[in-house]
Design a protein around this motif. Structure first.
Motif, PDB file in Angstrom:
ATOM      1  N   SER A  18      10.716   6.038  -2.933  1.00 61.54           N
ATOM      2  CA  SER A  18       9.354   5.919  -3.444  1.00 61.54           C
ATOM      3  C   SER A  18       8.478   7.013  -2.868  1.00 61.54           C
ATOM      4  N   SER A  19       7.305   7.166  -3.469  1.00 61.56           N
ATOM      5  CA  SER A  19       6.373   8.198  -3.032  1.00 61.56           C
ATOM      6  C   SER A  19       4.959   7.783  -3.427  1.00 61.56           C
ATOM      7  N   ARG A  20       4.021   8.139  -2.605  1.00 63.08           N
ATOM      8  CA  ARG A  20       2.601   7.897  -2.896  1.00 63.08           C
ATOM      9  C   ARG A  20       1.962   9.243  -3.207  1.00 63.08           C
ATOM     10  N   GLN A  21       1.169   9.307  -4.292  1.00 64.88           N
ATOM     11  CA  GLN A  21       0.600  10.577  -4.721  1.00 64.88           C
ATOM     12  C   GLN A  21      -0.894  10.471  -4.990  1.00 64.88           C
ATOM     13  N   ASP A  22      -1.668  11.439  -4.455  1.00 70.50           N
ATOM     14  CA  ASP A  22      -3.090  11.577  -4.773  1.00 70.50           C
ATOM     15  C   ASP A  22      -3.232  12.586  -5.902  1.00 70.50           C
ATOM     16  N   THR A  93      10.601  12.159  -2.176  1.00 69.72           N
ATOM     17  CA  THR A  93       9.537  13.131  -2.008  1.00 69.72           C
ATOM     18  C   THR A  93       9.466  14.033  -3.234  1.00 69.72           C
ATOM     19  N   TRP A  94       8.289  14.575  -3.472  1.00 65.05           N
ATOM     20  CA  TRP A  94       8.093  15.443  -4.632  1.00 65.05           C
ATOM     21  C   TRP A  94       8.218  16.898  -4.185  1.00 65.05           C
ATOM     22  N   CYS A 114       4.872   5.493  -6.823  1.00 60.39           N
ATOM     23  CA  CYS A 114       5.998   5.630  -7.742  1.00 60.39           C
ATOM     24  C   CYS A 114       7.305   5.374  -6.996  1.00 60.39           C
ATOM     25  N   GLY A 115       8.265   4.810  -7.703  1.00 60.07           N
ATOM     26  CA  GLY A 115       9.552   4.540  -7.066  1.00 60.07           C
ATOM     27  C   GLY A 115      10.672   4.488  -8.071  1.00 60.07           C
ATOM     28  N   VAL A 169      10.448   0.346   4.339  1.00 64.15           N
ATOM     29  CA  VAL A 169      10.212   0.789   2.955  1.00 64.15           C
ATOM     30  C   VAL A 169      11.381   0.403   2.055  1.00 64.15           C
ATOM     31  N   THR A 170      12.607   0.612   2.530  1.00 67.34           N
ATOM     32  CA  THR A 170      13.778   0.244   1.727  1.00 67.34           C
ATOM     33  C   THR A 170      13.790  -1.251   1.428  1.00 67.34           C
ATOM     34  N   SER A 171      13.504  -2.066   2.438  1.00 67.57           N
ATOM     35  CA  SER A 171      13.473  -3.515   2.246  1.00 67.57           C
ATOM     36  C   SER A 171      12.351  -3.923   1.291  1.00 67.57           C
ATOM     37  N   LEU A 172      11.187  -3.293   1.427  1.00 68.07           N
ATOM     38  CA  LEU A 172      10.066  -3.608   0.548  1.00 68.07           C
ATOM     39  C   LEU A 172      10.363  -3.221  -0.896  1.00 68.07           C
ATOM     40  N   LEU A 173      11.062  -2.104  -1.099  1.00 66.95           N
ATOM     41  CA  LEU A 173      11.413  -1.691  -2.448  1.00 66.95           C
ATOM     42  C   LEU A 173      12.370  -2.694  -3.102  1.00 66.95           C
ATOM     43  N   ASP A 174      13.342  -3.167  -2.347  1.00 64.75           N
ATOM     44  CA  ASP A 174      14.242  -4.190  -2.876  1.00 64.75           C
ATOM     45  C   ASP A 174      13.472  -5.466  -3.208  1.00 64.75           C
ATOM     46  N   THR A 175      12.556  -5.835  -2.325  1.00 64.96           N
ATOM     47  CA  THR A 175      11.734  -7.025  -2.562  1.00 64.96           C
ATOM     48  C   THR A 175      10.846  -6.843  -3.777  1.00 64.96           C
ATOM     49  N   LEU A 176      10.260  -5.655  -3.906  1.00 66.01           N
ATOM     50  CA  LEU A 176       9.374  -5.367  -5.026  1.00 66.01           C
ATOM     51  C   LEU A 176      10.104  -5.469  -6.359  1.00 66.01           C
ATOM     52  N   LEU A 177      11.338  -4.999  -6.408  1.00 63.59           N
ATOM     53  CA  LEU A 177      12.118  -5.081  -7.639  1.00 63.59           C
ATOM     54  C   LEU A 177      12.273  -6.536  -8.079  1.00 63.59           C
TER      55      LEU A 177
END
Length: 308
Positions: A18-22, A93-94, A114-115, A169-177
């Motif tokens: 995932s990545s956070r973008q401004d 990362t972008w 984004c992820g 972050v990896t755990s949160l992404l799995d949870t988010l899915l």
């Protein structure tokens, strides 16, 4: 066993990223099609989702968009803004700066989260295959509180990484899915009042009981009669209901799930074939290997080598 969790685990491969973008208007991004699935969350501001087919979708602050089938799409500050190709690296990362940068101290017009997830499309669980190209979950007061909490936690970790953030972050992404999928299925179940397919299967007590039995003990030599007993129905009534909602007869689904479980075990490590055969309901390694090759087109050992 949890059928939804099992369905995701059967398809997931590798690590999500995932990545956070401004972003500063005007901006436009194009994401190429992929074999995985992706999501976007608008943490601040607004955006337009431009699907490969269909009209643009307005995405407001707090909205979540899930693209289950990896279709190419665009995101922009306005539908008419030119899009620039963006290909995130494997770690999320972008590789290049965002299309426009603000002045020092300037507040971005849009902040995106984004992820992406790596999925094995060859063994797509029908529960996930039913999802539309775009799942849009608009923010609403009191709705999907667990999903919102996961988004907030993920955004905070990406904005200010701390020791342990990689694992968190990896755990949160799995949870988010799982939260995104749960929110979709709950909306389908309660939205129209007449859920169909797997949305109906997961709310039908009889079919759910049989599915849980299969997922809990795929090695058991299930018969239609035994599964009907778990469902509390006659054999004929159960077989009709299961086939209508799941899309295939009970024992056909049982075989598919056994082979899907076997593939996951082969990809995941060095579990001996003898044990995989036992865990998937086969009396011998030879019988298992024969069934596996019929399903996958290659022998189990060859499949494992390809996946390593």
């Amino acid at each position: 066993m949890d059928v939804l969790s099992d369905a995701v685990a059967a398809m997931r491969t590798g690590r999500p990223h995932s990545s956070r973008q401004d972003l500063y208007a005007p901006w436009g991004l194009r994401f190429a099609a992929s074999s995985g699935a992706g999501f976007h969350v608008v943490l601040q501001g607004s955006a337009w989702l431009l699907p490969s087919e269909g009209a643009p979708v307005a995405v407001g602050p707090g909205d979540v968009v899930f693209l289950a089938h990896g279709c190419g799409h665009g995101l922009a500050s306005d539908p008419g803004v030119p899009l620039r190709e963006v290909r995130p690296r494997e770690d999320g990362t972008w590789p290049e700066p965002t299309p426009a940068t603000g002045q020092l101290g300037e507040v971005p017009d849009t902040v995106l989260l984004c992820g992406a997830y790596h999925l094995d499309r060859a063994r797509a669980h029908p529960l996930l295959s039913e999802l539309p190209e775009v799942v849009h979950l608009p923010t609403r007061i009191g709705a999907h509180r667990s999903l919102r909490a996961a988004v907030e936690l993920l955004g905070a970790e990406l904005e200010d990484p701390q020791p342990g953030s990689d694992t968190i972050v990896t755990s949160l992404l799995d949870t988010l899915l799982l939260y995104m999928l749960r929110a979709w299925w709950q909306r389908e179940q309660h939205g129209s009042g007449h859920p169909t397919g797997w949305s109906a299967a997961l709310t039908d007590p009889a079919v759910t009981a049989a599915l849980h039995a299969i997922h809990e003990a795929p090695s058991h030599p299930w018969t239609v009669e035994q599964l009907a007993g778990r469902a509390g129905l006659s054999r004929a009534t159960f077989a009709r209901r299961f086939t209508s909602l799941v899309g295939e007869p009970p024992l056909t689904y049982l075989t598919w799930w056994r082979m899907t479980t076997a593939g996951r075990l082969l990809r995941g490590g060095d579990v001996p074939l003898r044990l995989i055969a036992q865990r998937t309901g086969y009396t011998s390694e030879f019988a298992f290997a024969k069934a596996f090759k019929r399903e996958y087109g290659v022998a189990p050992g060859q499949y494992r080598r390809r996946a390593s």
